[in-house]
Design a protein around this motif. Structure first.
Motif, PDB file in Angstrom:
ATOM      1  N   SER A  17      28.941  46.794  44.935  1.00 35.04           N
ATOM      2  CA  SER A  17      29.078  45.805  46.424  1.00 35.04           C
ATOM      3  C   SER A  17      28.455  44.087  46.019  1.00 35.04           C
ATOM      4  O   SER A  17      28.955  43.129  46.326  1.00 35.04           O
ATOM      5  CB  SER A  17      29.060  46.350  47.660  1.00 35.04           C
ATOM      6  OG  SER A  17      27.384  46.336  47.236  1.00 35.04           O
ATOM      7  N   GLY A  18      27.437  44.094  45.673  1.00 30.43           N
ATOM      8  CA  GLY A  18      26.325  42.891  44.825  1.00 30.43           C
ATOM      9  C   GLY A  18      27.141  42.027  44.179  1.00 30.43           C
ATOM     10  O   GLY A  18      27.191  40.814  44.399  1.00 30.43           O
ATOM     11  N   VAL A  73      32.680  40.086  40.747  1.00 30.29           N
ATOM     12  CA  VAL A  73      33.239  40.505  39.767  1.00 30.29           C
ATOM     13  C   VAL A  73      34.367  41.738  40.770  1.00 30.29           C
ATOM     14  O   VAL A  73      34.476  41.698  41.390  1.00 30.29           O
ATOM     15  CB  VAL A  73      31.865  41.827  39.127  1.00 30.29           C
ATOM     16  CG1 VAL A  73      32.314  42.766  38.867  1.00 30.29           C
ATOM     17  CG2 VAL A  73      30.954  40.639  38.527  1.00 30.29           C
ATOM     18  N   LYS A  74      35.555  41.619  39.195  1.00 29.69           N
ATOM     19  CA  LYS A  74      36.721  42.552  40.131  1.00 29.69           C
ATOM     20  C   LYS A  74      36.543  43.760  40.481  1.00 29.69           C
ATOM     21  O   LYS A  74      36.074  44.879  39.414  1.00 29.69           O
ATOM     22  CB  LYS A  74      38.047  42.099  39.284  1.00 29.69           C
ATOM     23  CG  LYS A  74      37.821  40.656  39.535  1.00 29.69           C
ATOM     24  CD  LYS A  74      39.516  40.420  39.194  1.00 29.69           C
ATOM     25  CE  LYS A  74      39.916  38.855  38.591  1.00 29.69           C
ATOM     26  NZ  LYS A  74      39.399  38.509  37.281  1.00 29.69           N
ATOM     27  N   ARG A  75      36.434  44.404  41.549  1.00 26.06           N
ATOM     28  CA  ARG A  75      36.434  46.203  41.611  1.00 26.06           C
ATOM     29  C   ARG A  75      37.105  46.967  40.205  1.00 26.06           C
ATOM     30  O   ARG A  75      36.580  47.982  40.047  1.00 26.06           O
ATOM     31  CB  ARG A  75      36.746  46.104  43.241  1.00 26.06           C
ATOM     32  CG  ARG A  75      35.398  45.674  44.467  1.00 26.06           C
ATOM     33  CD  ARG A  75      35.553  46.287  45.350  1.00 26.06           C
ATOM     34  NE  ARG A  75      34.679  45.532  46.369  1.00 26.06           N
ATOM     35  CZ  ARG A  75      33.662  46.284  46.734  1.00 26.06           C
ATOM     36  NH1 ARG A  75      33.272  47.702  45.904  1.00 26.06           N
ATOM     37  NH2 ARG A  75      33.062  45.690  47.726  1.00 26.06           N
ATOM     38  N   GLY A  93      33.895  50.732  33.715  1.00 25.88           N
ATOM     39  CA  GLY A  93      32.722  51.138  33.988  1.00 25.88           C
ATOM     40  C   GLY A  93      31.461  49.888  34.555  1.00 25.88           C
ATOM     41  O   GLY A  93      31.728  49.272  33.888  1.00 25.88           O
ATOM     42  N   LEU A  94      30.550  50.316  35.467  1.00 17.33           N
ATOM     43  CA  LEU A  94      29.419  49.282  35.428  1.00 17.33           C
ATOM     44  C   LEU A  94      28.747  48.649  34.280  1.00 17.33           C
ATOM     45  O   LEU A  94      28.433  47.550  34.803  1.00 17.33           O
ATOM     46  CB  LEU A  94      28.351  49.582  36.576  1.00 17.33           C
ATOM     47  CG  LEU A  94      29.019  50.378  37.499  1.00 17.33           C
ATOM     48  CD1 LEU A  94      27.352  50.428  38.525  1.00 17.33           C
ATOM     49  CD2 LEU A  94      29.463  48.766  38.293  1.00 17.33           C
TER      50      LEU A  94
END
Length: 179
Positions: A53-54, A61-63, A70-71
């Protein structure tokens, strides 16, 4: 010469300012620079954004990017660096970002998760016309959690000049690069 001092010297000699967008390193990149006398002339802003969310809310950054790649991915690192440069209060010419896994306590314990020590980086440069050029890399570091984080922070700084030199010559010239 140590890496942070070398980068401060490089940035100051060209009149450049740097922003950081950090996840795994948790502010170490900015902290390493801030530890160098005179760094105030070249360190603009630092974002620490650990959560999805941050990353989405503060760096844009697009979900969909986080879900697809991946993160711990170069795609997320790219959007973090570019997002930092696009923030209203940011006047930096360069943004460095980092996202990764310092140890095995990562994104969910899935077999598809990257191995511990995997770090993704991006270096984004604001060109004279306002457009951005971004480079990204993935590296893996060994050691304990904080060893990985420290090594990743220094690595991120160590590549700033390398990628600056990859810019088209006429874009480097606008920032005091070689004539």
């Amino acid at each position: 010469m140590n890496v942070p001092a070398q980068i401060v010297s490089f940035l100051k000699s060209r009149g450049l300012k740097l922003a950081t967008a950090e996840s795994c390193t948790g502010g170490l990149i900015a902290s390493d620079l801030a530890g160098v006398p005179g760094s105030g002339a070249c360190l603009d802003v630092g974002f620490v954004s650990y959560s999805p969310s941050g990353k989405a809310g503060f760096l844009g950054v697009k979900r969909a990017t986080m879900e697809q790649y991946g993160l711990t991915s170069e795609a997320v690192a790219r959007e973090m660096a570019e997002g930092a440069l696009q923030q209203e209060g940011c006047c930096a010419d360069i943004a460095v970002s980092n996202t990764g896994l310092a140890d095995g306590g990562g994104q969910g314990g899935s077999p598809d998760d990257p191995p511990p020590g995997t770090q993704c980086f991006a270096w984004s440069f604001r060109l004279r016309d306002g457009s951005l050029v971004t480079f990204a890399e993935t590296r893996r570091f060994t050691g304990g959690r904080n060893d990985v984080r420290s090594a990743a922070a220094l690595y991120a700084l160590s590549r700033v000049e390398h990628y600056f030199d990859q810019l088209p010559r006429n874009q480097r010239d606008s920032h005091g690069g070689p004539a």
